[in-house]
Design a protein around this motif. Sequence first.
Motif, mmCIF file in Angstrom:
data_model
loop_
_atom_site.group_PDB
_atom_site.id
_atom_site.type_symbol
_atom_site.label_atom_id
_atom_site.label_comp_id
_atom_site.label_asym_id
_atom_site.label_seq_id
_atom_site.Cartn_x
_atom_site.Cartn_y
_atom_site.Cartn_z
ATOM 1 N N LEU A 94 -5.720 -11.696 6.602
ATOM 2 C CA LEU A 94 -4.428 -11.788 5.350
ATOM 3 C C LEU A 94 -4.111 -10.253 5.371
ATOM 4 O O LEU A 94 -2.678 -9.901 5.122
ATOM 5 C CB LEU A 94 -5.463 -12.717 4.597
ATOM 6 N N SER A 95 -4.499 -9.117 5.420
ATOM 7 C CA SER A 95 -4.245 -7.835 5.854
ATOM 8 C C SER A 95 -3.499 -7.027 6.492
ATOM 9 O O SER A 95 -3.667 -6.305 6.775
ATOM 10 C CB SER A 95 -5.546 -7.420 4.869
ATOM 11 N N ALA A 96 -3.289 -8.305 7.789
ATOM 12 C CA ALA A 96 -2.845 -7.684 8.972
ATOM 13 C C ALA A 96 -1.454 -7.670 9.085
ATOM 14 O O ALA A 96 -0.727 -8.345 8.293
ATOM 15 C CB ALA A 96 -3.195 -8.320 9.920
ATOM 16 N N ASP A 97 -1.155 -7.263 9.982
ATOM 17 C CA ASP A 97 0.319 -7.456 9.944
ATOM 18 C C ASP A 97 1.491 -7.092 9.094
ATOM 19 O O ASP A 97 2.045 -7.600 8.881
ATOM 20 C CB ASP A 97 0.503 -8.534 10.893
ATOM 21 N N GLY A 98 1.190 -5.358 8.178
ATOM 22 C CA GLY A 98 2.125 -5.343 6.955
ATOM 23 C C GLY A 98 0.992 -6.417 5.567
ATOM 24 O O GLY A 98 2.036 -5.263 4.279
ATOM 25 N N GLY A 99 0.317 -6.479 5.726
ATOM 26 C CA GLY A 99 -0.590 -6.751 4.503
ATOM 27 C C GLY A 99 -1.000 -5.246 4.021
ATOM 28 O O GLY A 99 -1.391 -4.551 4.496
ATOM 29 N N GLN A 100 -1.320 -5.422 2.747
ATOM 30 C CA GLN A 100 -1.545 -4.609 1.614
ATOM 31 C C GLN A 100 -3.593 -4.309 1.047
ATOM 32 O O GLN A 100 -3.495 -5.367 0.743
ATOM 33 C CB GLN A 100 -0.651 -3.807 0.432
ATOM 34 N N PRO A 101 -4.549 -4.128 2.129
ATOM 35 C CA PRO A 101 -5.838 -4.218 1.114
ATOM 36 C C PRO A 101 -5.609 -3.793 -0.416
ATOM 37 O O PRO A 101 -4.535 -2.743 -0.451
ATOM 38 C CB PRO A 101 -6.816 -3.106 1.915
ATOM 39 N N GLY A 102 -6.021 -4.296 -0.863
ATOM 40 C CA GLY A 102 -6.145 -3.589 -3.167
ATOM 41 C C GLY A 102 -7.621 -3.392 -3.333
ATOM 42 O O GLY A 102 -8.377 -3.628 -1.979
ATOM 43 N N GLN A 103 -7.666 -3.135 -4.248
ATOM 44 C CA GLN A 103 -9.040 -3.342 -4.878
ATOM 45 C C GLN A 103 -9.590 -4.739 -5.343
ATOM 46 O O GLN A 103 -9.221 -5.663 -5.405
ATOM 47 C CB GLN A 103 -9.221 -2.407 -6.300
ATOM 48 N N CYS A 104 -11.385 -4.860 -5.304
ATOM 49 C CA CYS A 104 -11.708 -6.184 -6.720
ATOM 50 C C CYS A 104 -11.777 -6.798 -5.357
ATOM 51 O O CYS A 104 -12.284 -7.890 -5.917
ATOM 52 C CB CYS A 104 -11.501 -5.810 -7.484
ATOM 53 N N GLY A 105 -11.473 -6.970 -3.736
ATOM 54 C CA GLY A 105 -11.297 -8.312 -3.104
ATOM 55 C C GLY A 105 -9.827 -8.893 -3.108
ATOM 56 O O GLY A 105 -9.860 -9.732 -2.327
ATOM 57 N N TRP A 106 -8.973 -8.471 -3.779
ATOM 58 C CA TRP A 106 -7.586 -8.345 -4.245
ATOM 59 C C TRP A 106 -7.008 -8.020 -2.567
ATOM 60 O O TRP A 106 -7.108 -6.549 -2.343
ATOM 61 C CB TRP A 106 -6.817 -7.675 -4.987
ATOM 62 N N LEU A 107 -5.837 -8.001 -2.174
ATOM 63 C CA LEU A 107 -4.561 -8.666 -1.383
ATOM 64 C C LEU A 107 -3.661 -9.282 -1.126
ATOM 65 O O LEU A 107 -3.672 -9.911 -2.133
ATOM 66 C CB LEU A 107 -5.413 -8.503 -0.068
ATOM 67 N N THR A 108 -2.503 -8.483 -0.997
ATOM 68 C CA THR A 108 -1.795 -8.686 -0.449
ATOM 69 C C THR A 108 -1.470 -9.005 0.951
ATOM 70 O O THR A 108 -0.903 -7.830 1.802
ATOM 71 C CB THR A 108 -0.347 -7.416 -1.294
ATOM 72 N N ASP A 109 -0.686 -10.052 1.371
ATOM 73 C CA ASP A 109 -0.219 -10.230 2.798
ATOM 74 C C ASP A 109 0.845 -9.863 2.774
ATOM 75 O O ASP A 109 1.795 -9.769 2.442
ATOM 76 C CB ASP A 109 -0.451 -11.646 2.908
ATOM 77 N N ARG A 110 1.064 -10.284 4.664
ATOM 78 C CA ARG A 110 3.007 -9.493 4.883
ATOM 79 C C ARG A 110 3.740 -10.204 4.484
ATOM 80 O O ARG A 110 4.832 -10.021 4.869
ATOM 81 C CB ARG A 110 2.133 -9.758 6.568
ATOM 82 N N PHE A 111 3.435 -11.025 3.370
ATOM 83 C CA PHE A 111 4.464 -12.435 3.229
ATOM 84 C C PHE A 111 4.637 -11.014 1.543
ATOM 85 O O PHE A 111 6.140 -12.453 1.141
ATOM 86 C CB PHE A 111 4.348 -13.522 3.528
ATOM 87 N N GLY A 112 4.145 -10.698 1.127
ATOM 88 C CA GLY A 112 4.023 -10.871 -0.262
ATOM 89 C C GLY A 112 3.191 -11.068 -1.332
ATOM 90 O O GLY A 112 2.903 -10.977 -2.592
ATOM 91 N N VAL A 113 2.460 -12.154 -0.640
ATOM 92 C CA VAL A 113 1.473 -13.702 -1.829
ATOM 93 C C VAL A 113 0.236 -12.561 -1.925
ATOM 94 O O VAL A 113 0.129 -11.969 -0.630
ATOM 95 C CB VAL A 113 1.033 -14.469 -0.639
ATOM 96 N N SER A 114 -0.010 -12.569 -3.169
ATOM 97 C CA SER A 114 -1.723 -12.014 -4.067
ATOM 98 C C SER A 114 -2.873 -12.748 -3.124
ATOM 99 O O SER A 114 -2.725 -14.507 -3.304
ATOM 100 C CB SER A 114 -1.691 -11.876 -5.150
ATOM 101 N N TRP A 115 -4.169 -12.564 -2.807
ATOM 102 C CA TRP A 115 -4.974 -13.604 -2.734
ATOM 103 C C TRP A 115 -5.778 -12.567 -3.020
ATOM 104 O O TRP A 115 -6.573 -11.255 -3.313
ATOM 105 C CB TRP A 115 -5.226 -13.925 -0.549
ATOM 106 N N GLN A 116 -6.911 -13.282 -3.876
ATOM 107 C CA GLN A 116 -8.908 -12.603 -4.032
ATOM 108 C C GLN A 116 -9.450 -13.423 -2.864
ATOM 109 O O GLN A 116 -8.956 -14.471 -2.578
ATOM 110 C CB GLN A 116 -8.791 -12.608 -5.233
#
Length: 153
Positions: A94-116
């Motif tokens: 989910l963090s590959a190809d332009g996704g953005q890792p976040g803090q505390c298990g959160w990330l934003t994927d390459r489509f802009g959707v946030s995941w925990q």
Amino acid sequence: MSKVAPCLWFDGVAEAAARFYASLLPGSQIDAILRNPVDTPSGPTGSVLVVEFTLAGQSFMALNGGPQFPFSPAVSFKIDCDDQSEVDRLWDALSADGGQPGQCGWLTDRFGVSWQIVPKGLLPLLADPGRAPRVMTALMAMGKLDLAALQAA
């Protein structure tokens, strides 16, 4: 099918996003792809308008609605992972190809959707009054969650 299903608003990448998400988890599939019957602001005749898909047994709809409404971390999807290897696999995908890792298990994927991305063992640790402060302190310092480090806290 679920009676209630989230609708995710995309700008032209609904099918790519739905196919990507369905590839990540068992019990996932593309259920239907509906195309624009006429030219619309979201695309020309024949372009993908709606993708209905199932993600780990939960129904979703992806809509190519246009650029008006971008995603926000105010809405996210939590995935309960059985073990650290599942946390690692999903975090990496989910963090590959332009996704953005976040803090505390959160990330934003390459489509802009946030995941925990959460190991199932986390909530019992946070429910233990004697351990919760140490676990929360460790968790706050993490990006991807490390279950062994949380258990050691």
